[in-house]
Design a protein around this motif. Sequence first.
Motif, PDB file in Angstrom:
ATOM      1  N   GLN A  19      -7.577  -0.132 -12.229  1.00  0.00           N
ATOM      2  CA  GLN A  19      -7.449  -1.788 -12.369  1.00  0.00           C
ATOM      3  C   GLN A  19      -6.028  -2.232 -12.125  1.00  0.00           C
ATOM      4  OE1 GLN A  19      -9.513  -2.727 -16.185  1.00  0.00           O
ATOM      5  NE2 GLN A  19     -11.474  -2.372 -15.303  1.00  0.00           N
ATOM      6  N   LEU A  20      -5.813  -3.136 -11.426  1.00  0.00           N
ATOM      7  CA  LEU A  20      -4.606  -3.654 -11.297  1.00  0.00           C
ATOM      8  C   LEU A  20      -4.428  -5.128 -11.448  1.00  0.00           C
ATOM      9  CD1 LEU A  20      -3.538  -1.943  -7.937  1.00  0.00           C
ATOM     10  CD2 LEU A  20      -2.886  -1.185 -10.013  1.00  0.00           C
ATOM     11  N   PRO A  21      -3.787  -5.435 -12.629  1.00  0.00           N
ATOM     12  CA  PRO A  21      -3.649  -6.878 -12.977  1.00  0.00           C
ATOM     13  C   PRO A  21      -3.017  -7.577 -12.123  1.00  0.00           C
ATOM     14  CG  PRO A  21      -3.002  -5.638 -15.049  1.00  0.00           C
ATOM     15  CD  PRO A  21      -3.100  -4.652 -13.664  1.00  0.00           C
ATOM     16  N   GLN A  22      -3.302  -8.884 -11.826  1.00  0.00           N
ATOM     17  CA  GLN A  22      -2.351  -9.954 -10.964  1.00  0.00           C
ATOM     18  C   GLN A  22      -0.896  -9.914 -11.764  1.00  0.00           C
ATOM     19  OE1 GLN A  22      -4.392 -13.463 -10.453  1.00  0.00           O
ATOM     20  NE2 GLN A  22      -6.000 -12.554  -9.325  1.00  0.00           N
ATOM     21  N   GLY A  23      -0.254 -10.202 -10.760  1.00  0.00           N
ATOM     22  CA  GLY A  23       1.247 -10.091 -11.230  1.00  0.00           C
ATOM     23  C   GLY A  23       2.113  -9.005 -11.063  1.00  0.00           C
ATOM     24  N   ARG A  24       1.602  -7.965 -10.462  1.00  0.00           N
ATOM     25  CA  ARG A  24       2.286  -6.910 -10.204  1.00  0.00           C
ATOM     26  C   ARG A  24       3.284  -6.817  -9.219  1.00  0.00           C
ATOM     27  NH1 ARG A  24       0.612  -1.509 -12.673  1.00  0.00           N
ATOM     28  NH2 ARG A  24      -1.077  -2.075 -13.663  1.00  0.00           N
ATOM     29  N   THR A  25       4.235  -6.219  -9.210  1.00  0.00           N
ATOM     30  CA  THR A  25       5.072  -6.310  -8.160  1.00  0.00           C
ATOM     31  C   THR A  25       5.378  -4.962  -7.336  1.00  0.00           C
ATOM     32  OG1 THR A  25       7.085  -5.333  -9.509  1.00  0.00           O
ATOM     33  CG2 THR A  25       6.884  -7.620  -9.421  1.00  0.00           C
ATOM     34  N   ALA A  26       5.543  -5.118  -5.884  1.00  0.00           N
ATOM     35  CA  ALA A  26       5.738  -3.721  -5.039  1.00  0.00           C
ATOM     36  C   ALA A  26       7.108  -3.576  -4.665  1.00  0.00           C
ATOM     37  CB  ALA A  26       4.571  -4.127  -4.060  1.00  0.00           C
ATOM     38  N   GLU A  27       7.391  -2.311  -4.633  1.00  0.00           N
ATOM     39  CA  GLU A  27       8.619  -1.786  -3.956  1.00  0.00           C
ATOM     40  C   GLU A  27       8.508  -0.728  -3.101  1.00  0.00           C
ATOM     41  OE1 GLU A  27      12.741  -0.109  -6.065  1.00  0.00           O
ATOM     42  OE2 GLU A  27      11.425  -1.266  -7.191  1.00  0.00           O
ATOM     43  N   LEU A  28       9.370  -0.750  -2.076  1.00  0.00           N
ATOM     44  CA  LEU A  28       9.518   0.320  -1.079  1.00  0.00           C
ATOM     45  C   LEU A  28      10.395   1.139  -1.485  1.00  0.00           C
ATOM     46  CD1 LEU A  28       9.078  -1.285   2.751  1.00  0.00           C
ATOM     47  CD2 LEU A  28       7.362  -0.284   1.167  1.00  0.00           C
ATOM     48  N   ARG A  29      10.164   2.317  -1.772  1.00  0.00           N
ATOM     49  CA  ARG A  29      10.873   3.463  -2.294  1.00  0.00           C
ATOM     50  C   ARG A  29      11.128   4.513  -1.236  1.00  0.00           C
ATOM     51  NH1 ARG A  29      12.113   3.180  -7.991  1.00  0.00           N
ATOM     52  NH2 ARG A  29      13.685   4.548  -7.580  1.00  0.00           N
ATOM     53  N   SER A  30      12.246   5.144  -1.251  1.00  0.00           N
ATOM     54  CA  SER A  30      12.583   6.283  -0.256  1.00  0.00           C
ATOM     55  C   SER A  30      12.016   7.526  -1.305  1.00  0.00           C
ATOM     56  CB  SER A  30      14.039   6.620  -0.159  1.00  0.00           C
ATOM     57  OG  SER A  30      14.438   5.588   0.743  1.00  0.00           O
ATOM     58  N   ALA A  31      11.076   8.351  -0.521  1.00  0.00           N
ATOM     59  CA  ALA A  31      10.451   9.667  -1.405  1.00  0.00           C
ATOM     60  C   ALA A  31      11.281  10.813  -1.099  1.00  0.00           C
ATOM     61  CB  ALA A  31       9.274   9.600  -0.732  1.00  0.00           C
ATOM     62  N   THR A  32      12.037  10.673   0.018  1.00  0.00           N
ATOM     63  CA  THR A  32      12.937  11.912   0.304  1.00  0.00           C
ATOM     64  C   THR A  32      14.247  11.654   1.058  1.00  0.00           C
ATOM     65  OG1 THR A  32      12.186  12.313   2.481  1.00  0.00           O
ATOM     66  CG2 THR A  32      10.774  13.497   0.663  1.00  0.00           C
ATOM     67  N   PRO A  33      15.095  12.399   1.075  1.00  0.00           N
ATOM     68  CA  PRO A  33      16.443  12.061   2.015  1.00  0.00           C
ATOM     69  C   PRO A  33      16.183  11.921   3.454  1.00  0.00           C
ATOM     70  CG  PRO A  33      17.004  14.026   0.387  1.00  0.00           C
ATOM     71  CD  PRO A  33      15.245  13.707   0.363  1.00  0.00           C
ATOM     72  N   LEU A  34      15.140  12.398   3.782  1.00  0.00           N
ATOM     73  CA  LEU A  34      14.880  12.291   5.162  1.00  0.00           C
ATOM     74  C   LEU A  34      14.214  10.900   5.647  1.00  0.00           C
ATOM     75  CD1 LEU A  34      13.158  15.743   5.727  1.00  0.00           C
ATOM     76  CD2 LEU A  34      15.421  15.247   6.429  1.00  0.00           C
ATOM     77  N   GLY A  35      13.847   9.998   4.551  1.00  0.00           N
ATOM     78  CA  GLY A  35      13.661   8.764   5.015  1.00  0.00           C
ATOM     79  C   GLY A  35      12.164   8.509   4.600  1.00  0.00           C
ATOM     80  N   ASP A  36      11.195   9.403   4.071  1.00  0.00           N
ATOM     81  CA  ASP A  36       9.824   9.171   3.862  1.00  0.00           C
ATOM     82  C   ASP A  36       9.826   8.116   2.814  1.00  0.00           C
ATOM     83  OD1 ASP A  36       9.038  11.204   5.486  1.00  0.00           O
ATOM     84  OD2 ASP A  36       8.884  12.634   3.858  1.00  0.00           O
ATOM     85  N   VAL A  37       8.867   7.067   3.016  1.00  0.00           N
ATOM     86  CA  VAL A  37       8.877   5.931   2.105  1.00  0.00           C
ATOM     87  C   VAL A  37       7.603   5.735   1.372  1.00  0.00           C
ATOM     88  CG1 VAL A  37       8.881   3.408   2.016  1.00  0.00           C
ATOM     89  CG2 VAL A  37      10.488   4.637   3.652  1.00  0.00           C
ATOM     90  N   CYS A  38       7.424   5.491   0.069  1.00  0.00           N
ATOM     91  CA  CYS A  38       6.346   5.373  -0.689  1.00  0.00           C
ATOM     92  C   CYS A  38       6.331   3.874  -1.251  1.00  0.00           C
ATOM     93  CB  CYS A  38       6.305   6.452  -1.812  1.00  0.00           C
ATOM     94  SG  CYS A  38       7.370   5.964  -3.097  1.00  0.00           S
ATOM     95  N   VAL A  39       5.214   3.285  -1.694  1.00  0.00           N
ATOM     96  CA  VAL A  39       5.164   2.125  -2.277  1.00  0.00           C
ATOM     97  C   VAL A  39       5.025   2.424  -3.827  1.00  0.00           C
ATOM     98  CG1 VAL A  39       3.875   0.066  -2.536  1.00  0.00           C
ATOM     99  CG2 VAL A  39       4.082   1.247  -0.126  1.00  0.00           C
ATOM    100  N   LEU A  40       6.041   1.700  -4.713  1.00  0.00           N
ATOM    101  CA  LEU A  40       5.862   1.723  -6.075  1.00  0.00           C
ATOM    102  C   LEU A  40       5.183   0.472  -6.621  1.00  0.00           C
ATOM    103  CD1 LEU A  40       6.891   2.941  -8.830  1.00  0.00           C
ATOM    104  CD2 LEU A  40       8.843   1.883  -8.632  1.00  0.00           C
ATOM    105  N   ILE A  41       4.302   0.458  -7.556  1.00  0.00           N
ATOM    106  CA  ILE A  41       3.271  -0.521  -7.932  1.00  0.00           C
ATOM    107  C   ILE A  41       3.994  -0.528  -9.340  1.00  0.00           C
ATOM    108  CG2 ILE A  41       1.362  -1.560  -8.380  1.00  0.00           C
ATOM    109  CD1 ILE A  41       1.860  -1.406  -5.329  1.00  0.00           C
ATOM    110  N   ARG A  42       4.617  -1.833  -9.742  1.00  0.00           N
ATOM    111  CA  ARG A  42       5.044  -1.928 -11.191  1.00  0.00           C
ATOM    112  C   ARG A  42       4.194  -3.112 -11.995  1.00  0.00           C
ATOM    113  NH1 ARG A  42      10.002  -0.234 -12.343  1.00  0.00           N
ATOM    114  NH2 ARG A  42      11.543   0.308 -10.439  1.00  0.00           N
ATOM    115  N   PRO A  43       3.771  -2.553 -12.923  1.00  0.00           N
ATOM    116  CA  PRO A  43       3.011  -3.838 -13.769  1.00  0.00           C
ATOM    117  C   PRO A  43       3.710  -4.951 -14.233  1.00  0.00           C
ATOM    118  CG  PRO A  43       3.894  -2.098 -15.472  1.00  0.00           C
ATOM    119  CD  PRO A  43       4.394  -1.562 -13.890  1.00  0.00           C
TER     120      PRO A  43
END
Length: 72
Positions: A19-43
Amino acid sequence: MEARNYTAVTTLRIRDGVQLPQGRTAELRSATPLGDVCVLIRPPDRTGAGAPLLGDGDTIPIESTTAAATVE
């Protein structure tokens, strides 16, 4: 993830039961030094019982997103 008008647009598949409440924020984050990117969902800052939830097809507005830091 794809680029549209110089903006990253991602589509996420969230596991059933999460369950993800409305009002969350999303941030693209580097997962590795090689440039892999993941999405961080903050409450959201404040969430009360019965807060509306994000549902299928909902979006997090661009004002609630940030880009990943780069090492360049």
